[in-house]
Design a protein around this motif. Structure first.
Motif, PDB file in Angstrom:
ATOM      1  N   GLN A 161      19.066  -1.358  43.442  1.00 35.31           N
ATOM      2  CA  GLN A 161      17.722  -1.056  42.937  1.00 35.31           C
ATOM      3  C   GLN A 161      16.828  -2.286  42.895  1.00 35.31           C
ATOM      4  N   PHE A 162      17.377  -3.432  43.229  1.00 31.86           N
ATOM      5  CA  PHE A 162      16.638  -4.675  43.027  1.00 31.86           C
ATOM      6  C   PHE A 162      15.790  -5.015  44.253  1.00 31.86           C
ATOM      7  N   THR A 163      14.567  -5.499  44.003  1.00 32.81           N
ATOM      8  CA  THR A 163      13.697  -5.915  45.106  1.00 32.81           C
ATOM      9  C   THR A 163      13.059  -7.268  44.826  1.00 32.81           C
ATOM     10  N   PHE A 164      12.972  -8.071  45.878  1.00 36.31           N
ATOM     11  CA  PHE A 164      12.231  -9.330  45.840  1.00 36.31           C
ATOM     12  C   PHE A 164      10.846  -9.120  46.448  1.00 36.31           C
ATOM     13  N   HIS A 165       9.882  -9.831  45.897  1.00 32.65           N
ATOM     14  CA  HIS A 165       8.504  -9.737  46.377  1.00 32.65           C
ATOM     15  C   HIS A 165       7.981 -11.135  46.698  1.00 32.65           C
ATOM     16  N   ALA A 166       6.921 -11.156  47.504  1.00 35.08           N
ATOM     17  CA  ALA A 166       6.215 -12.414  47.731  1.00 35.08           C
ATOM     18  C   ALA A 166       5.488 -12.825  46.452  1.00 35.08           C
ATOM     19  N   ASP A 167       5.279 -14.102  46.283  1.00 35.31           N
ATOM     20  CA  ASP A 167       4.573 -14.652  45.121  1.00 35.31           C
ATOM     21  C   ASP A 167       3.228 -13.933  44.943  1.00 35.31           C
ATOM     22  N   PRO A 168       3.023 -13.244  43.816  1.00 37.58           N
ATOM     23  CA  PRO A 168       1.758 -12.527  43.610  1.00 37.58           C
ATOM     24  C   PRO A 168       0.636 -13.409  43.049  1.00 37.58           C
ATOM     25  N   TYR A 169       0.913 -14.699  42.887  1.00 40.13           N
ATOM     26  CA  TYR A 169      -0.077 -15.597  42.280  1.00 40.13           C
ATOM     27  C   TYR A 169      -0.391 -16.781  43.201  1.00 40.13           C
ATOM     28  N   PRO A 170      -0.832 -16.535  44.433  1.00 37.11           N
ATOM     29  CA  PRO A 170      -1.052 -17.654  45.364  1.00 37.11           C
ATOM     30  C   PRO A 170      -2.058 -18.680  44.868  1.00 37.11           C
ATOM     31  N   ASP A 171      -3.013 -18.232  44.048  1.00 42.87           N
ATOM     32  CA  ASP A 171      -4.013 -19.161  43.530  1.00 42.87           C
ATOM     33  C   ASP A 171      -3.427 -20.150  42.531  1.00 42.87           C
ATOM     34  N   GLN A 172      -2.224 -19.879  42.020  1.00 46.81           N
ATOM     35  CA  GLN A 172      -1.584 -20.777  41.057  1.00 46.81           C
ATOM     36  C   GLN A 172      -0.835 -21.927  41.738  1.00 46.81           C
ATOM     37  N   ASP A 173      -0.689 -21.870  43.065  1.00 42.42           N
ATOM     38  CA  ASP A 173      -0.066 -22.980  43.809  1.00 42.42           C
ATOM     39  C   ASP A 173       1.375 -23.234  43.376  1.00 42.42           C
ATOM     40  N   LEU A 174       2.113 -22.185  43.062  1.00 39.68           N
ATOM     41  CA  LEU A 174       3.429 -22.343  42.438  1.00 39.68           C
ATOM     42  C   LEU A 174       4.493 -22.896  43.372  1.00 39.68           C
ATOM     43  N   PHE A 175       4.318 -22.721  44.665  1.00 42.39           N
ATOM     44  CA  PHE A 175       5.288 -23.275  45.617  1.00 42.39           C
ATOM     45  C   PHE A 175       5.394 -24.789  45.467  1.00 42.39           C
ATOM     46  N   TYR A 176       4.281 -25.424  45.098  1.00 41.20           N
ATOM     47  CA  TYR A 176       4.235 -26.882  44.987  1.00 41.20           C
ATOM     48  C   TYR A 176       4.441 -27.374  43.559  1.00 41.20           C
ATOM     49  N   ARG A 177       4.647 -26.474  42.609  1.00 34.62           N
ATOM     50  CA  ARG A 177       4.667 -26.871  41.203  1.00 34.62           C
ATOM     51  C   ARG A 177       6.051 -26.877  40.582  1.00 34.62           C
ATOM     52  N   SER A 178       7.097 -26.741  41.396  1.00 32.89           N
ATOM     53  CA  SER A 178       8.438 -26.794  40.843  1.00 32.89           C
ATOM     54  C   SER A 178       9.317 -27.666  41.734  1.00 32.89           C
ATOM     55  N   ASP A 179      10.589 -27.750  41.371  1.00 36.17           N
ATOM     56  CA  ASP A 179      11.485 -28.717  42.013  1.00 36.17           C
ATOM     57  C   ASP A 179      11.840 -28.378  43.451  1.00 36.17           C
TER      58      ASP A 179
END
Length: 435
Positions: free
Chosen positions: A347-365
């Motif tokens: 039942q589990f699903t992964f989604h693309a980052d829904p907050y692209p304006d938050q720049d989260l790809f660059y904000r973690s390790d």
């Protein structure tokens, strides 16, 4: 009606089988996160005794699980040295006119600077004009690592002030990279091309040691290839009291991710030996600049790192509902597609980052290894756009949904199966396209 009952039974059976197959117990998850986010951890702030206490707890868990230590280390702590810079009062002149120190900030890891237009070190002079993007230009300059005098048009005063308030408190750098770093002297000034300039400042430098916590399960057939499971265990410590509470417990950020890493280590240790070597790492100093992941990345050959599962804030259901999570930088590799393929029938699903304006790809390790081409992504469930508990004293254990969090960890375990087994290899990130 029989079809409806059959469908319900199938969903319930599938969910139960999914949980049983993974062998990941909610009680274990609960114990870990309750310990990591307890008041006696005092918010796990880097450089504070509470951070060391959290590191000791994680190391103890790794030992109980039976993880191996990294070659060259005598224990699970990967200790390294950082320089903490407390800036002095800058003395700056532009065209022989003294500049108000309130209109200057300096980013440096040096004990002092003494620049002038004639002679001395080679200094670049760059201006950020009224029509330029301040954030973009500053980002480029900070990545360039060159000694640079940066002249900011007063039109950018508001954002300049925000940067000054941040960097004016001082900064931290890896001691091992001190020779590689350039210094930026940033001045709010109308002059774009000065005829002359002088810069003088004396800083206080304090050397400190901090530690990542790392354990491994050596691989068999493809042991030189690494799969990394990571999270950061540090948080922001003690804040101004709110209703008598001053401890920023960091239950979701990121005791939840650290709990996942420990739980996944236990899970994979119980399985047959993986084809690829698995590295489980709890990073320090993410909240103050990602220095733990920066140091860690320098100890590895990035070409040998097949994937990085960085787990960041999974303590509450995502905007997509229970049994879902999202992945930063989903479009930058086929990492997410492989994970979802391995969850077919659940039942589990992964989604693309829904907050692209938050720049989260660059904000973690994950960002450090991603910039080296590794398919390194963060997995999260946080509703970051509306999360009022983020970086506050309200990020507490009792705000979490432990049952859903356990399901997320089970999903990560199953979604990683083909990568761990050496059957799937995610495509590399185009490092040249990253900023």
């Amino acid at each position: 009606m029989k079809k409806v009952y059959s469908l319900i039974f199938l969903l319930l059976f599938t969910g139960a089988a999914f949980a049983q197959k993974q062998g990941i117990e909610q009680a274990y998850v609960d114990r870990l996160i309750k310990t990591l986010s307890a008041d006696d951890m005092q918010g796990r702030k880097t450089f504070e005794p509470s951070s060391e206490k959290a590191a000791d707890f994680i190391a103890k868990e790794f030992k109980a699980i039976g993880l191996k230590t990294l070659p060259g280390l005598s224990g699970y702590k990967q200790t390294f040295t950082v320089n903490r810079i407390k800036p002095g009062t800058p003395e700056v002149k532009i065209n022989d006119q003294a500049v108000d120190p309130g209109k200057v900030f300096i980013i440096t890891d040096q004990p002092g600077l003494q620049w002038q237009k004639s002679g001395g070190a080679a200094i670049d002079v760059v201006s950020i004009g009224a029509q330029d993007s301040y954030s973009q230009k500053m980002g480029e300059l900070m990545k360039a690592h060159k000694n640079t005098l940066v002249l900011i048009n007063p039109a950018h005063q508001d954002i300049f002030t925000k940067y000054r308030n941040y960097f004016g408190k001082g900064n931290t750098s890896l001691a091992s990279t001190a020779a590689e770093q350039g210094s930026l002297v940033v001045v709010l000034h109308e002059t774009a091309e000065p005829a002359s300039y002088q810069v003088k400042v004396t800083n206080q430098v304090q050397t400190s040691q901090i530690s990542n916590v790392v354990g491994i399960i050596p691989g068999k057939k493809q042991k030189d290839e690494k799969v990394v499971f990571s999270a950061h265990y540090d948080h922001i410590g003690i804040l101004k009291p709110v209703d008598g509470d001053s401890i920023a417990n960091g239950a979701d950020d990121d005791a939840s991710g650290t709990t996942a890493v420990i739980t996944l280590a236990k899970h994979f240790k119980k399985q047959k030996a993986p084809a690829r070597s698995l590295i489980f790492v709890a990073f320090t100093a993410e909240e103050i600049g990602g220095y733990g992941s920066q140091y860690f990345s320098k100890q590895l050959d990035p070409e040998k790192v097949v994937a990085m599962f960085n787990i960041e804030m999974i303590g509450k259901p995502s905007k997509f509902g229970k049994n879902t999570a999202w992945i930063t930088g989903y479009e930058k590799s086929d990492f997410g597609k492989i994970l979802q393929k391995n969850l077919d029938g659940t039942q589990f699903t992964f989604h693309a980052d829904p907050y692209p304006d938050q720049d989260l790809f660059y904000r973690s390790d994950n960002a450090t290894l991603a910039r080296l081409g590794v398919p390194a992504h963060s997995i999260s469930t946080d509703e970051i756009d509306i999360d009022k508990r983020y970086h506050s004293v309200d990020d507490e254990y009792d705000s979490l949904d432990i049952a859903n969090m356990t399901q997320v960890i089970r999903a990560i375990a199953q979604s990683a199966s083909s990568i761990v087994a050496g059957k799937d290899t995610p495509s590399r990130v185009n490092a040249a396209a990253l900023r």
